[in-house]
Design a protein around this motif. Structure first.
Motif, PDB file in Angstrom:
ATOM      1  N   SER A  87     -34.252 -22.976 -11.898  1.00 48.37           N
ATOM      2  CA  SER A  87     -35.152 -22.894 -10.954  1.00 48.37           C
ATOM      3  C   SER A  87     -35.195 -24.340 -10.099  1.00 48.37           C
ATOM      4  O   SER A  87     -35.061 -25.350 -10.700  1.00 48.37           O
ATOM      5  CB  SER A  87     -36.480 -22.435 -11.600  1.00 48.37           C
ATOM      6  N   ALA A  88     -34.909 -24.030  -8.766  1.00 55.23           N
ATOM      7  CA  ALA A  88     -34.973 -25.188  -8.075  1.00 55.23           C
ATOM      8  C   ALA A  88     -36.284 -26.268  -8.210  1.00 55.23           C
ATOM      9  O   ALA A  88     -36.193 -27.509  -8.011  1.00 55.23           O
ATOM     10  CB  ALA A  88     -35.044 -25.093  -6.512  1.00 55.23           C
ATOM     11  N   SER A  89     -37.406 -25.551  -8.695  1.00 52.53           N
ATOM     12  CA  SER A  89     -38.802 -26.222  -8.689  1.00 52.53           C
ATOM     13  C   SER A  89     -38.678 -27.283  -9.888  1.00 52.53           C
ATOM     14  O   SER A  89     -39.627 -27.887 -10.027  1.00 52.53           O
ATOM     15  CB  SER A  89     -39.817 -25.335  -8.893  1.00 52.53           C
ATOM     16  N   ASN A  90     -37.523 -27.149 -10.739  1.00 51.96           N
ATOM     17  CA  ASN A  90     -37.554 -27.893 -11.800  1.00 51.96           C
ATOM     18  C   ASN A  90     -36.919 -29.327 -11.464  1.00 51.96           C
ATOM     19  O   ASN A  90     -36.657 -30.041 -12.306  1.00 51.96           O
ATOM     20  CB  ASN A  90     -36.701 -27.250 -12.963  1.00 51.96           C
ATOM     21  N   PHE A  91     -36.296 -29.366 -10.232  1.00 53.94           N
ATOM     22  CA  PHE A  91     -35.726 -30.470  -9.686  1.00 53.94           C
ATOM     23  C   PHE A  91     -36.633 -31.361  -8.841  1.00 53.94           C
ATOM     24  O   PHE A  91     -36.893 -30.593  -7.771  1.00 53.94           O
ATOM     25  CB  PHE A  91     -34.287 -29.981  -9.426  1.00 53.94           C
ATOM     26  N   GLY A  92     -36.628 -32.557  -9.042  1.00 50.65           N
ATOM     27  CA  GLY A  92     -37.432 -33.351  -8.308  1.00 50.65           C
ATOM     28  C   GLY A  92     -36.883 -34.310  -7.224  1.00 50.65           C
ATOM     29  O   GLY A  92     -37.564 -34.499  -6.045  1.00 50.65           O
ATOM     30  N   SER A  93     -35.658 -34.453  -7.022  1.00 46.09           N
ATOM     31  CA  SER A  93     -34.849 -35.238  -6.206  1.00 46.09           C
ATOM     32  C   SER A  93     -33.732 -34.419  -5.594  1.00 46.09           C
ATOM     33  O   SER A  93     -32.866 -33.842  -6.097  1.00 46.09           O
ATOM     34  CB  SER A  93     -34.366 -36.419  -7.038  1.00 46.09           C
ATOM     35  N   TRP A  94     -33.805 -34.479  -4.110  1.00 48.21           N
ATOM     36  CA  TRP A  94     -32.766 -33.757  -3.323  1.00 48.21           C
ATOM     37  C   TRP A  94     -32.206 -34.679  -2.226  1.00 48.21           C
ATOM     38  O   TRP A  94     -32.832 -35.762  -1.771  1.00 48.21           O
ATOM     39  CB  TRP A  94     -33.501 -32.461  -2.877  1.00 48.21           C
ATOM     40  N   GLY A  95     -31.104 -34.245  -2.010  1.00 48.76           N
ATOM     41  CA  GLY A  95     -30.432 -35.042  -0.749  1.00 48.76           C
ATOM     42  C   GLY A  95     -30.655 -34.348   0.425  1.00 48.76           C
ATOM     43  O   GLY A  95     -31.517 -33.521   0.353  1.00 48.76           O
ATOM     44  N   GLN A  96     -29.990 -34.751   1.505  1.00 44.97           N
ATOM     45  CA  GLN A  96     -30.395 -33.992   2.847  1.00 44.97           C
ATOM     46  C   GLN A  96     -29.957 -32.716   2.837  1.00 44.97           C
ATOM     47  O   GLN A  96     -30.264 -32.109   3.710  1.00 44.97           O
ATOM     48  CB  GLN A  96     -30.080 -34.795   3.793  1.00 44.97           C
ATOM     49  N   GLY A  97     -28.849 -32.414   2.119  1.00 47.01           N
ATOM     50  CA  GLY A  97     -28.116 -31.235   2.260  1.00 47.01           C
ATOM     51  C   GLY A  97     -26.942 -31.257   3.072  1.00 47.01           C
ATOM     52  O   GLY A  97     -26.925 -31.963   4.231  1.00 47.01           O
ATOM     53  N   THR A  98     -26.154 -30.185   3.152  1.00 46.89           N
ATOM     54  CA  THR A  98     -25.068 -29.870   4.077  1.00 46.89           C
ATOM     55  C   THR A  98     -25.174 -28.487   4.397  1.00 46.89           C
ATOM     56  O   THR A  98     -24.994 -27.612   3.873  1.00 46.89           O
ATOM     57  CB  THR A  98     -23.590 -30.501   3.694  1.00 46.89           C
ATOM     58  N   GLN A  99     -25.039 -28.136   5.972  1.00 44.90           N
ATOM     59  CA  GLN A  99     -24.977 -26.995   6.473  1.00 44.90           C
ATOM     60  C   GLN A  99     -23.536 -26.145   6.526  1.00 44.90           C
ATOM     61  O   GLN A  99     -22.541 -26.743   6.783  1.00 44.90           O
ATOM     62  CB  GLN A  99     -25.502 -26.924   7.982  1.00 44.90           C
ATOM     63  N   VAL A 100     -23.828 -25.143   5.748  1.00 43.71           N
ATOM     64  CA  VAL A 100     -22.571 -24.139   5.753  1.00 43.71           C
ATOM     65  C   VAL A 100     -22.808 -22.858   6.556  1.00 43.71           C
ATOM     66  O   VAL A 100     -23.947 -22.238   6.497  1.00 43.71           O
ATOM     67  CB  VAL A 100     -22.134 -23.796   4.612  1.00 43.71           C
ATOM     68  N   THR A 101     -22.199 -22.573   7.703  1.00 45.15           N
ATOM     69  CA  THR A 101     -22.307 -21.623   8.427  1.00 45.15           C
ATOM     70  C   THR A 101     -20.979 -20.697   8.585  1.00 45.15           C
ATOM     71  O   THR A 101     -20.076 -21.089   8.856  1.00 45.15           O
ATOM     72  CB  THR A 101     -22.597 -21.900   9.806  1.00 45.15           C
ATOM     73  N   VAL A 102     -21.243 -19.320   7.982  1.00 41.67           N
ATOM     74  CA  VAL A 102     -19.934 -18.431   7.933  1.00 41.67           C
ATOM     75  C   VAL A 102     -20.340 -17.286   9.111  1.00 41.67           C
ATOM     76  O   VAL A 102     -21.016 -16.487   9.125  1.00 41.67           O
ATOM     77  CB  VAL A 102     -19.881 -17.965   6.326  1.00 41.67           C
ATOM     78  N   SER A 103     -19.432 -17.369  10.163  1.00 43.25           N
ATOM     79  CA  SER A 103     -19.458 -16.431  11.058  1.00 43.25           C
ATOM     80  C   SER A 103     -18.683 -14.979  10.710  1.00 43.25           C
ATOM     81  O   SER A 103     -17.589 -15.160  10.008  1.00 43.25           O
ATOM     82  CB  SER A 103     -18.841 -16.874  12.416  1.00 43.25           C
ATOM     83  N   SER A 104     -19.043 -13.912  11.185  1.00 49.22           N
ATOM     84  CA  SER A 104     -18.542 -12.512  10.868  1.00 49.22           C
ATOM     85  C   SER A 104     -17.558 -12.174  12.045  1.00 49.22           C
ATOM     86  O   SER A 104     -17.192 -12.791  12.871  1.00 49.22           O
ATOM     87  CB  SER A 104     -19.555 -11.513  10.798  1.00 49.22           C
TER      88      SER A 104
END
Length: 122
Positions: free
Chosen positions: A105-122
């Motif tokens: 569960s993501a709620s059990n983690f307290g430290s996150w980075g900024q993330g990276t966007q993945v976009t998949v087009s159809s």
């Protein structure tokens, strides 16, 4: 405190591939279980994959099993997520997190980075 920086996201057509990286600084992740999560617009952050500190054990969400591969290079303090056969439903911001959660569960983690966007087009 270890800081995590995700990179490698982008725009790709369905069926394509991307390789995400999660680089750690300010400390070592070599003894930590590492995880990838993702969050699509309007949805909760969900578990994607995790890898043990040695790399010997991996776990994947059913939705990505057989298409994604998590790996790590402890010498480089970096974790990777190779994503193949991408689908539009894989579109999300991808995050890495250090630690172990039996419930994934993501709620059990307290430290996150900024993330990276993945976009998949159809």
């Amino acid at each position: 405190q270890v800081q995590l920086v995700e990179s490698g996201g982008g725009l790709v057509q369905a069926g394509g591939s991307l390789r995400l990286s999660c680089a750690a600084s300010g400390g070592t992740i070599s003894t930590s279980t590492m995880n990838w999560f993702r969050q699509a617009p309007g949805k909760e952050r969900e578990f994607v994959a995790r890898i043990s500190w040695s790399g010997g054990n991996t776990v994947y969400a059913d939705s990505v099993k057989g298409r994604f591969t998590i790996s790590r290079d402890n010498a480089k303090n970096t974790v990777y997520l190779q994503m193949n056969s991408l689908k539009p439903e894989d579109t999300a911001v991808y995050y890495c997190a250090a630690g172990f959660s039996a419930t994934m569960s993501a709620s059990n983690f307290g430290s996150w980075g900024q993330g990276t966007q993945v976009t998949v087009s159809s």
